[in-house]
Design a protein around this motif. Structure first.
Motif, PDB file in Angstrom:
ATOM      1  N   LYS A 145      -1.038   9.720 -12.989  1.00  0.00           N
ATOM      2  CA  LYS A 145      -1.379  11.072 -12.564  1.00  0.00           C
ATOM      3  C   LYS A 145      -2.838  11.389 -12.862  1.00  0.00           C
ATOM      4  N   GLU A 146      -3.296  11.040 -14.052  1.00  0.00           N
ATOM      5  CA  GLU A 146      -4.675  11.330 -14.453  1.00  0.00           C
ATOM      6  C   GLU A 146      -5.686  10.635 -13.544  1.00  0.00           C
ATOM      7  N   HIS A 147      -5.349   9.418 -13.119  1.00  0.00           N
ATOM      8  CA  HIS A 147      -6.275   8.633 -12.299  1.00  0.00           C
ATOM      9  C   HIS A 147      -5.870   8.626 -10.830  1.00  0.00           C
ATOM     10  N   SER A 148      -5.084   9.615 -10.419  1.00  0.00           N
ATOM     11  CA  SER A 148      -4.547   9.624  -9.066  1.00  0.00           C
ATOM     12  C   SER A 148      -5.635   9.683  -7.996  1.00  0.00           C
ATOM     13  N   ASP A 149      -6.690  10.460  -8.230  1.00  0.00           N
ATOM     14  CA  ASP A 149      -7.760  10.559  -7.237  1.00  0.00           C
ATOM     15  C   ASP A 149      -8.384   9.188  -6.986  1.00  0.00           C
ATOM     16  N   PHE A 150      -8.661   8.489  -8.078  1.00  0.00           N
ATOM     17  CA  PHE A 150      -9.224   7.140  -7.946  1.00  0.00           C
ATOM     18  C   PHE A 150      -8.251   6.217  -7.225  1.00  0.00           C
ATOM     19  N   ASN A 207       4.186  14.902  -9.987  1.00  0.00           N
ATOM     20  CA  ASN A 207       5.218  15.888 -10.328  1.00  0.00           C
ATOM     21  C   ASN A 207       5.601  15.875 -11.808  1.00  0.00           C
ATOM     22  N   ILE A 208       5.049  14.937 -12.560  1.00  0.00           N
ATOM     23  CA  ILE A 208       5.416  14.790 -13.974  1.00  0.00           C
ATOM     24  C   ILE A 208       4.409  15.509 -14.858  1.00  0.00           C
ATOM     25  N   ASN A 209       4.899  16.302 -15.799  1.00  0.00           N
ATOM     26  CA  ASN A 209       4.040  17.045 -16.721  1.00  0.00           C
ATOM     27  C   ASN A 209       4.109  16.457 -18.129  1.00  0.00           C
ATOM     28  N   GLU A 210       3.090  16.752 -18.910  1.00  0.00           N
ATOM     29  CA  GLU A 210       3.021  16.229 -20.273  1.00  0.00           C
ATOM     30  C   GLU A 210       4.163  16.729 -21.145  1.00  0.00           C
ATOM     31  N   ASP A 211       4.677  17.916 -20.853  1.00  0.00           N
ATOM     32  CA  ASP A 211       5.730  18.474 -21.689  1.00  0.00           C
ATOM     33  C   ASP A 211       7.124  17.990 -21.293  1.00  0.00           C
ATOM     34  N   ALA A 212       7.189  16.995 -20.417  1.00  0.00           N
ATOM     35  CA  ALA A 212       8.493  16.428 -20.059  1.00  0.00           C
ATOM     36  C   ALA A 212       9.153  15.837 -21.294  1.00  0.00           C
ATOM     37  N   GLU A 213      10.423  16.127 -21.487  1.00  0.00           N
ATOM     38  CA  GLU A 213      11.126  15.699 -22.700  1.00  0.00           C
ATOM     39  C   GLU A 213      11.426  14.202 -22.695  1.00  0.00           C
ATOM     40  N   GLU A 214      11.661  13.621 -21.524  1.00  0.00           N
ATOM     41  CA  GLU A 214      12.027  12.212 -21.456  1.00  0.00           C
ATOM     42  C   GLU A 214      10.843  11.323 -21.816  1.00  0.00           C
ATOM     43  N   GLU A 215      11.143  10.235 -22.526  1.00  0.00           N
ATOM     44  CA  GLU A 215      10.108   9.266 -22.855  1.00  0.00           C
ATOM     45  C   GLU A 215       9.991   8.192 -21.781  1.00  0.00           C
ATOM     46  N   THR A 216      11.004   8.114 -20.928  1.00  0.00           N
ATOM     47  CA  THR A 216      10.927   7.219 -19.773  1.00  0.00           C
ATOM     48  C   THR A 216      11.136   8.049 -18.508  1.00  0.00           C
ATOM     49  N   ILE A 217      10.456   7.669 -17.476  1.00  0.00           N
ATOM     50  CA  ILE A 217      10.513   8.382 -16.199  1.00  0.00           C
ATOM     51  C   ILE A 217      11.036   7.414 -15.135  1.00  0.00           C
ATOM     52  N   MET A 235       0.829  -1.194   0.000  1.00  0.00           N
ATOM     53  CA  MET A 235       0.000   0.000   0.000  1.00  0.00           C
ATOM     54  C   MET A 235       0.875   1.260   0.000  1.00  0.00           C
ATOM     55  N   VAL A 236       1.909   1.284   0.867  1.00  0.00           N
ATOM     56  CA  VAL A 236       2.769   2.474   0.885  1.00  0.00           C
ATOM     57  C   VAL A 236       3.574   2.578  -0.401  1.00  0.00           C
ATOM     58  N   TRP A 237       3.980   1.453  -0.940  1.00  0.00           N
ATOM     59  CA  TRP A 237       4.738   1.438  -2.194  1.00  0.00           C
ATOM     60  C   TRP A 237       3.921   2.043  -3.323  1.00  0.00           C
ATOM     61  N   SER A 238       2.704   1.552  -3.508  1.00  0.00           N
ATOM     62  CA  SER A 238       1.862   2.037  -4.603  1.00  0.00           C
ATOM     63  C   SER A 238       1.457   3.491  -4.386  1.00  0.00           C
ATOM     64  N   LYS A 239       1.180   3.839  -3.140  1.00  0.00           N
ATOM     65  CA  LYS A 239       0.773   5.214  -2.851  1.00  0.00           C
ATOM     66  C   LYS A 239       1.904   6.194  -3.135  1.00  0.00           C
ATOM     67  N   ALA A 240       3.138   5.817  -2.781  1.00  0.00           N
ATOM     68  CA  ALA A 240       4.291   6.683  -3.027  1.00  0.00           C
ATOM     69  C   ALA A 240       4.514   6.899  -4.519  1.00  0.00           C
ATOM     70  N   ILE A 241       4.380   5.852  -5.296  1.00  0.00           N
ATOM     71  CA  ILE A 241       4.583   5.976  -6.741  1.00  0.00           C
ATOM     72  C   ILE A 241       3.524   6.895  -7.358  1.00  0.00           C
ATOM     73  N   VAL A 242       2.275   6.729  -6.939  1.00  0.00           N
ATOM     74  CA  VAL A 242       1.214   7.595  -7.464  1.00  0.00           C
ATOM     75  C   VAL A 242       1.480   9.039  -7.066  1.00  0.00           C
ATOM     76  N   GLU A 243       1.935   9.262  -5.842  1.00  0.00           N
ATOM     77  CA  GLU A 243       2.232  10.631  -5.409  1.00  0.00           C
ATOM     78  C   GLU A 243       3.361  11.237  -6.233  1.00  0.00           C
ATOM     79  N   LEU A 244       4.387  10.452  -6.531  1.00  0.00           N
ATOM     80  CA  LEU A 244       5.492  10.958  -7.347  1.00  0.00           C
ATOM     81  C   LEU A 244       5.048  11.286  -8.763  1.00  0.00           C
TER      82      LEU A 244
END
Length: 324
Positions: free
Chosen positions: A168-173, A35-45, A23-32
């Motif tokens: 990020k888009e489905h973070s609330d859910f 911070n990522i925006n659509e205009d990020a240049e990298e194709e991998t995060i 639960m903490v693992w998945s929650k931390a990843i969703v929280e991170l």
């Protein structure tokens, strides 16, 4: 539901209940992912294990320092991350000289000269996440879900940018669903009431300890000579040393109830911390409540609530349930 999010849903829904690490693992990843925006240049995060560990520490710190929630079915062998978190909390209490709980987000470990202890804790959590959590989270019923890649050499969890943006888009859910499953787990490990409220309160930063002075007018009825006496030692309390204590700790009840409140010395209150009372104290509290009800006028909501608590034997029932 998006196929990628459906995989996360399935993993969270069907994971085992041996502890709350996933639960903490998945929650931390969703929280991170926020911070990522659509205009990020990298194709991998890539998310660093250390950053994930800090968020896991935040979640466990807040649930532990306020409510001391048990995070696994084993009382004798708590999860390593919880042990490390509790050790850091004790260091924090010792450094400050009191046990007043404070949210993780409001603490500066460096100004408190606890940076070494903090960094050691993050390192311990990082190692546990790498060794036992990151790869297990993806496995379910003999099948591995390819929701991310692991780069152990760089200590990273790697996603495509597209998938991170879906998180990020489905973070609330996802946050709501993770908390729901986390609550279900905690209800299986804890006898403490109002688990769902406690989980929500941690996220919403609305853990507020209200002033207990409003209860003085009722508690004072027990002392006709005006001299307040300590519930625990029986000695008279000076006005500068008076404190109102929850006999069954607030961390268990998450509420202020007249039937559970007594006068005591400030030192007694701090020393008791969040330990459950003895059976002798429970019996004395029950007798006190009976006498207090006789002193009160039958015209108030507080009177009615105290009457209900006595009739329904709240003191003994809650105490027994928390002892497990």
């Amino acid at each position: 539901m998006d196929c990628y999010i459906k995989q996360w849903h399935d993993l969270i829904l069907n994971c085992n209940f041996d502890n709350t690490y996933k639960m903490v693992w998945s929650k931390a990843i969703v929280e991170l992912s926020l911070n990522i925006n659509e205009d990020a240049e990298e194709e991998t995060i890539a998310f660093d294990f250390g950053e994930i560990a800090k968020l896991c520490l935040k979640y466990y710190w807040n649930q532990t320092i306020y409510f001391d929630l048990i995070q696994s079915p084993s009382f004798k062998k708590p999860p390593k991350i919880i042990t490390s978190t509790k050790e850091l909390i004790q260091e924090f209490f010792c450094k400050r000289g009191n046990v007043q709980p404070i949210r993780f987000e409001k603490i500066d470990f460096y100004s408190l000269k606890l940076e070494k202890q903090y960094e050691k804790t993050v390192k311990n959590i990082t190692n546990t996440l790498r060794e036992n959590v990151c790869w297990r989270f993806k496995e379910l019923n003999g099948y591995t879900y390819e929701i991310y890649d692991l780069d152990s050499s760089k200590r990273n969890v790697v996603f495509s940018k597209q998938n991170v943006l879906k998180l990020k888009e489905h973070s609330d859910f996802l946050f709501t669903f993770i908390n729901y499953r986390w609550t279900q787990m905690l209800e299986g490990f804890n006898y403490s009431p109002k688990i769902s409220r406690k989980v929500r309160a941690i996220d919403e930063d609305n853990i507020k300890r209200a002033s207990l002075k409003k209860f003085y007018k009722h508690l004072d009825l027990m002392f006709e000579d005006g001299q307040r006496k300590c519930f625990y030692c029986g000695e008279v309390i000076n006005d500068t040393d008076v404190s109102v204590d929850h006999v069954i700790p607030w961390s268990y009840m998450f509420s202020d109830d007249l039937w559970n409140l007594v006068y005591c010395h400030k030192g007694e209150n701090s020393k008791k911390s969040n330990r459950l009372p003895s059976e002798e104290d429970i019996v004395r509290l029950e007798n006190r409540n009976t006498r207090l009800l006789q002193c009160m006028e039958n015209k108030s909501l507080d009177y009615d609530q105290l009457q209900i608590a006595i009739d329904k034997d709240y003191v003994k029932k809650f105490w027994i349930s928390f002892k497990g």
